[in-house]
Design a protein around this motif. Structure first.
Motif, PDB file in Angstrom:
ATOM      1  N   MET A   1       0.857  -1.314  -0.110  1.00  0.00           N
ATOM      2  CA  MET A   1      -0.079  -0.052   0.054  1.00  0.00           C
ATOM      3  C   MET A   1       0.926   1.071   0.026  1.00  0.00           C
ATOM      4  N   ILE A   2       0.613   2.269  -0.786  1.00  0.00           N
ATOM      5  CA  ILE A   2       1.201   3.557  -0.694  1.00  0.00           C
ATOM      6  C   ILE A   2       0.148   4.460  -0.423  1.00  0.00           C
ATOM      7  N   ALA A   3       0.569   5.251   0.437  1.00  0.00           N
ATOM      8  CA  ALA A   3      -0.571   6.160   0.999  1.00  0.00           C
ATOM      9  C   ALA A   3       0.344   7.779   1.121  1.00  0.00           C
ATOM     10  N   GLU A   4      -0.570   8.821   0.902  1.00  0.00           N
ATOM     11  CA  GLU A   4       0.300   9.611   1.392  1.00  0.00           C
ATOM     12  C   GLU A   4      -0.022  11.261   1.196  1.00  0.00           C
ATOM     13  N   LYS A   5      -0.876  11.536   0.685  1.00  0.00           N
ATOM     14  CA  LYS A   5      -1.148  13.170   0.903  1.00  0.00           C
ATOM     15  C   LYS A   5      -2.282  13.401   1.512  1.00  0.00           C
ATOM     16  N   LYS A   6      -1.975  14.367   2.530  1.00  0.00           N
ATOM     17  CA  LYS A   6      -3.514  14.785   3.336  1.00  0.00           C
ATOM     18  C   LYS A   6      -4.058  15.814   2.852  1.00  0.00           C
ATOM     19  N   THR A   7      -5.372  15.664   2.423  1.00  0.00           N
ATOM     20  CA  THR A   7      -6.390  16.711   1.820  1.00  0.00           C
ATOM     21  C   THR A   7      -7.402  16.477   2.350  1.00  0.00           C
ATOM     22  N   GLY A   8      -8.255  17.675   2.716  1.00  0.00           N
ATOM     23  CA  GLY A   8      -9.560  17.856   3.275  1.00  0.00           C
ATOM     24  C   GLY A   8      -9.701  17.053   4.751  1.00  0.00           C
ATOM     25  N   TYR A   9     -10.489  16.157   4.794  1.00  0.00           N
ATOM     26  CA  TYR A   9     -10.868  15.286   5.930  1.00  0.00           C
ATOM     27  C   TYR A   9     -10.313  13.767   6.045  1.00  0.00           C
ATOM     28  N   ARG A  10      -9.539  13.594   4.933  1.00  0.00           N
ATOM     29  CA  ARG A  10      -8.928  12.128   4.979  1.00  0.00           C
ATOM     30  C   ARG A  10      -7.892  11.944   4.055  1.00  0.00           C
ATOM     31  N   GLN A  11      -7.066  11.168   4.048  1.00  0.00           N
ATOM     32  CA  GLN A  11      -6.047  10.823   3.108  1.00  0.00           C
ATOM     33  C   GLN A  11      -6.508  10.445   1.720  1.00  0.00           C
ATOM     34  N   LYS A  12      -5.567  10.991   0.863  1.00  0.00           N
ATOM     35  CA  LYS A  12      -6.089  10.723  -0.524  1.00  0.00           C
ATOM     36  C   LYS A  12      -4.985   9.852  -1.152  1.00  0.00           C
ATOM     37  N   GLU A  13      -5.087   9.479  -2.274  1.00  0.00           N
ATOM     38  CA  GLU A  13      -4.276   8.644  -3.200  1.00  0.00           C
ATOM     39  C   GLU A  13      -3.832   7.318  -2.478  1.00  0.00           C
ATOM     40  N   ARG A  14      -4.528   6.848  -1.653  1.00  0.00           N
ATOM     41  CA  ARG A  14      -4.244   5.666  -1.099  1.00  0.00           C
ATOM     42  C   ARG A  14      -4.732   4.549  -1.869  1.00  0.00           C
ATOM     43  N   LEU A  15      -3.611   3.506  -2.422  1.00  0.00           N
ATOM     44  CA  LEU A  15      -4.115   2.551  -3.453  1.00  0.00           C
ATOM     45  C   LEU A  15      -4.594   1.303  -2.941  1.00  0.00           C
ATOM     46  N   ILE A  16      -5.171   0.736  -3.582  1.00  0.00           N
ATOM     47  CA  ILE A  16      -5.699  -0.647  -2.998  1.00  0.00           C
ATOM     48  C   ILE A  16      -4.221  -1.903  -3.414  1.00  0.00           C
ATOM     49  N   GLY A  17      -4.076  -2.377  -2.333  1.00  0.00           N
ATOM     50  CA  GLY A  17      -2.933  -3.329  -2.391  1.00  0.00           C
ATOM     51  C   GLY A  17      -3.408  -4.756  -2.985  1.00  0.00           C
ATOM     52  N   SER A  18      -2.258  -5.529  -2.939  1.00  0.00           N
ATOM     53  CA  SER A  18      -2.627  -7.145  -3.404  1.00  0.00           C
ATOM     54  C   SER A  18      -2.706  -7.903  -2.584  1.00  0.00           C
ATOM     55  N   HIS A  19      -2.643  -7.502  -1.226  1.00  0.00           N
ATOM     56  CA  HIS A  19      -2.992  -8.490   0.168  1.00  0.00           C
ATOM     57  C   HIS A  19      -4.320  -8.233   0.508  1.00  0.00           C
ATOM     58  N   LEU A  20      -5.174  -9.143   0.603  1.00  0.00           N
ATOM     59  CA  LEU A  20      -6.504  -9.088   0.757  1.00  0.00           C
ATOM     60  C   LEU A  20      -6.818  -8.642   2.248  1.00  0.00           C
ATOM     61  N   ASP A  21      -5.925  -9.055   3.224  1.00  0.00           N
ATOM     62  CA  ASP A  21      -5.990  -8.975   4.641  1.00  0.00           C
ATOM     63  C   ASP A  21      -5.755  -7.434   4.979  1.00  0.00           C
ATOM     64  N   GLU A  22      -4.579  -7.041   4.137  1.00  0.00           N
ATOM     65  CA  GLU A  22      -4.505  -5.573   4.461  1.00  0.00           C
ATOM     66  C   GLU A  22      -5.516  -4.548   3.940  1.00  0.00           C
ATOM     67  N   ASN A  23      -6.076  -5.220   2.635  1.00  0.00           N
ATOM     68  CA  ASN A  23      -7.137  -4.242   2.331  1.00  0.00           C
ATOM     69  C   ASN A  23      -8.310  -4.011   3.185  1.00  0.00           C
ATOM     70  N   LYS A  24      -8.623  -5.339   3.564  1.00  0.00           N
ATOM     71  CA  LYS A  24      -9.776  -5.531   4.553  1.00  0.00           C
ATOM     72  C   LYS A  24      -9.552  -4.691   5.863  1.00  0.00           C
ATOM     73  N   ALA A  25      -8.377  -4.752   6.368  1.00  0.00           N
ATOM     74  CA  ALA A  25      -8.096  -4.064   7.741  1.00  0.00           C
ATOM     75  C   ALA A  25      -8.463  -2.649   7.431  1.00  0.00           C
ATOM     76  N   VAL A  26      -7.977  -1.934   6.026  1.00  0.00           N
ATOM     77  CA  VAL A  26      -8.088  -0.447   5.933  1.00  0.00           C
ATOM     78  C   VAL A  26      -9.538  -0.217   5.803  1.00  0.00           C
ATOM     79  N   LEU A  27     -10.115  -0.973   4.919  1.00  0.00           N
ATOM     80  CA  LEU A  27     -11.551  -0.640   4.501  1.00  0.00           C
ATOM     81  C   LEU A  27     -12.572  -0.814   5.687  1.00  0.00           C
ATOM     82  N   ASP A  28     -12.280  -1.910   6.455  1.00  0.00           N
ATOM     83  CA  ASP A  28     -13.179  -1.943   7.645  1.00  0.00           C
ATOM     84  C   ASP A  28     -13.045  -0.900   8.692  1.00  0.00           C
ATOM     85  N   ASP A  29     -11.846  -0.345   8.592  1.00  0.00           N
ATOM     86  CA  ASP A  29     -11.536   0.764   9.595  1.00  0.00           C
ATOM     87  C   ASP A  29     -12.243   2.158   9.092  1.00  0.00           C
TER      88      ASP A  29
END
Length: 494
Positions: A1-29
């Motif tokens: 996952m790459i993240a990283e520019k903060k704009t407005g109310y939340r982080q932008k430009e965060r990409l979907i990764g190839s690891h399902l568990d990591e994606n699930k943790a981020v999306l669930d949160d």
């Protein structure tokens, strides 16, 4: 996952990764899975590949999603040996409205407007399925724009329904609906509608630019909030745009070269630019013959003029009897009330507004009883005890009828404020006050511009052909040119 520019109310430009568990943790949160009851996730397997399906209860079309899941569960492992994402996207998901996304924020934005999202293990992309059912009512005739003859459908609170109602009347491939999202939190869909070869490109660009410059957390008040950002801060009571809930009215303005703004969750469509005279016309005039339409228009004009000047003129003649012609002696006060006439009018105006608001907020079964109470107690009893003069009630009623006959609700409220202002000027300064008041209102209207459009056009600046079309309801075959005020690219209508 790459993240990283903060704009407005939340982080932008965060990409979907190839690891399902990591994606699930981020999306669930981010979505509050387990906290918000209406957002859910369903994990299942297609062959040996794990898949997450995110949805919102109340938006997702259960029939479509059930069919998709059924087809995916019927897939055999050998059918998904390689390139799982491409196989699912191009072949095995039996639905036509699919989108690929790579960004988590885009995935969440689409999910929150009702789409269903799929995240696949080993794939750095997601699939969005536009299988949503938007809550809303069926098209019905607007209460404020009823006609005796003609279409009885009207816009609803659902944007796609409103655009479809418009396209039903303008089947032109050059009709454009450009969509934007406004509000960091609400992400409300706003569409700018225009005819590509007719509308003034500068006007289109101006409206789109002002919409893009709206930076706010949300617009729950929909089109009115958008209007205030487009027009700017102003204490001017007159409406700078026209609203309509009728698709036929919206369509005719598109054909004239106007630019319309549709806001999701609102049944009102904003017409730009507009002048004062746009607010005094009604669809009923064009559903009758030209002669009858012209008669209806003039009756309406008389009502609007009466709502503005009848009370101030009557008050002037009563306070200064020497100005009253002998033929009008009968209009004087026969029974004076206990309080001065000016305060009688001001109290009656406030009372009329209170009754109007009470009628709006009163449940329908009680509305008749409320009307009886208002008529008997406020009217008859107030006169009998000497609070009001009978003439005050009479002339206020006539002015109120003119107010209710005004097609534009916003203009009727502005005219009421002008009427109160003129009453105060007459009560304080007499004839001089009336002349100063009229002059101030006329000066305000003359200086007012709606999106660089003169508000009193075609009266100021004067345009004979256009003013003739306003005061006389012309037959449609005679209206072969579009209004010059919109500066359209194609001026010929036929």
């Amino acid at each position: 996952m790459i993240a990283e520019k903060k704009t407005g109310y939340r982080q932008k430009e965060r990409l979907i990764g190839s690891h399902l568990d990591e994606n699930k943790a981020v999306l669930d949160d981010m979505l509050g899975i387990g906290v918000s009851f209406d957002i859910g996730v369903h994990d299942f397997s297609v062959g040996h590949t794990k898949v997450l399906l995110y949805y919102i209860n109340g938006f997702a079309d259960s029939a479509i999603i059930t069919q998709i899941l059924k087809d995916l569960n019927d897939l055999r492992e050998r059918e998904l040996q390689t390139n799982v994402f491409q196989h699912l996207y191009h072949k095995y998901i039996p639905y036509f409205q699919l989108t690929q996304v790579c960004k988590i924020d885009e995935f969440i934005d689409k999910l929150l407007v009702g789409q269903v999202g799929l995240v696949i293990d080993g794939e750095a992309k997601g699939i969005l399925i536009d299988a949503k059912i938007l809550p809303g009512r069926a098209p019905a005739e607007p209460d404020t724009e009823r006609v005796v003859r003609g279409a009885h459908d009207g816009y609803t609170e659902t944007l796609v329904v409103n655009t479809a109602l418009t396209r039903r009347r303008i089947r032109d491939e050059r009709l454009r609906f450009e969509i934007l999202q406004i509000g960091e939190r609400s992400k409300t869909d706003v569409a700018v509608a225009y005819l590509q070869d007719v509308a003034n490109p500068k006007l289109v660009d101006t409206i789109k630019e002002r919409l893009r410059n709206i930076h706010i957390d949300g617009i729950p008040m929909a089109e009115k909030t958008v209007e205030e950002f487009i027009i700017g801060k102003s204490w001017n009571p007159f409406p700078m745009v026209r609203y309509t809930e009728r698709p036929d009215v919206a369509a005719i303005h598109l054909l004239e070269g106007h630019v319309l703004v549709y806001v999701d969750t609102s049944p009102s469509v904003m017409i730009t630019p507009t002048t004062y005279f746009h607010h005094v016309q009604h669809a009923e005039e064009y559903r009758q013959t030209p002669v009858v339409g012209a008669y209806l228009r003039w009756v309406r004009f008389i009502g609007i003029i009466a709502s503005l000047i009848l009370l101030p003129l009557w008050l002037l003649l009563v306070l200064h009897p020497e100005l009253t012609p002998e033929s009008l002696d009968f209009i004087g006060v026969k029974q004076k009330g206990s309080i001065p006439l000016l305060f009688q009018f001001l109290l009656a105006e406030v009372g009329l507004d209170l009754m109007r608001m009470a009628a709006i907020h009163t449940p329908s079964p009680l509305a008749t009883a409320m009307g009886l109470v208002a008529a008997i107690l406020v009217g008859q009893v107030a006169i009998q005890v000497g609070l009001f003069s009978p003439e005050v009630i009479l002339y206020l009623s006539l002015a109120a009828i003119g107010t209710f006959a005004t097609p534009s609700y916003e203009l009727s409220l502005a005219n009421r404020i002008v009427r109160i202002f003129l009453l105060i000027m007459v009560g304080l300064f007499g004839l001089v006050g009336l002349m100063i008041g009229f002059g101030a209102v006329l000066l305000l209207l003359t200086c007012t511009r709606s999106l660089n459009t003169p508000y009193l056009w075609p009266l100021i600046p004067f345009n004979y052909k256009a003013i003739k079309g306003i005061f006389i309801r012309l037959a449609v075959p005679a209206m072969n040119k579009r209004p010059s005020i919109v500066k359209s690219q194609n001026t010929q209508r036929q």
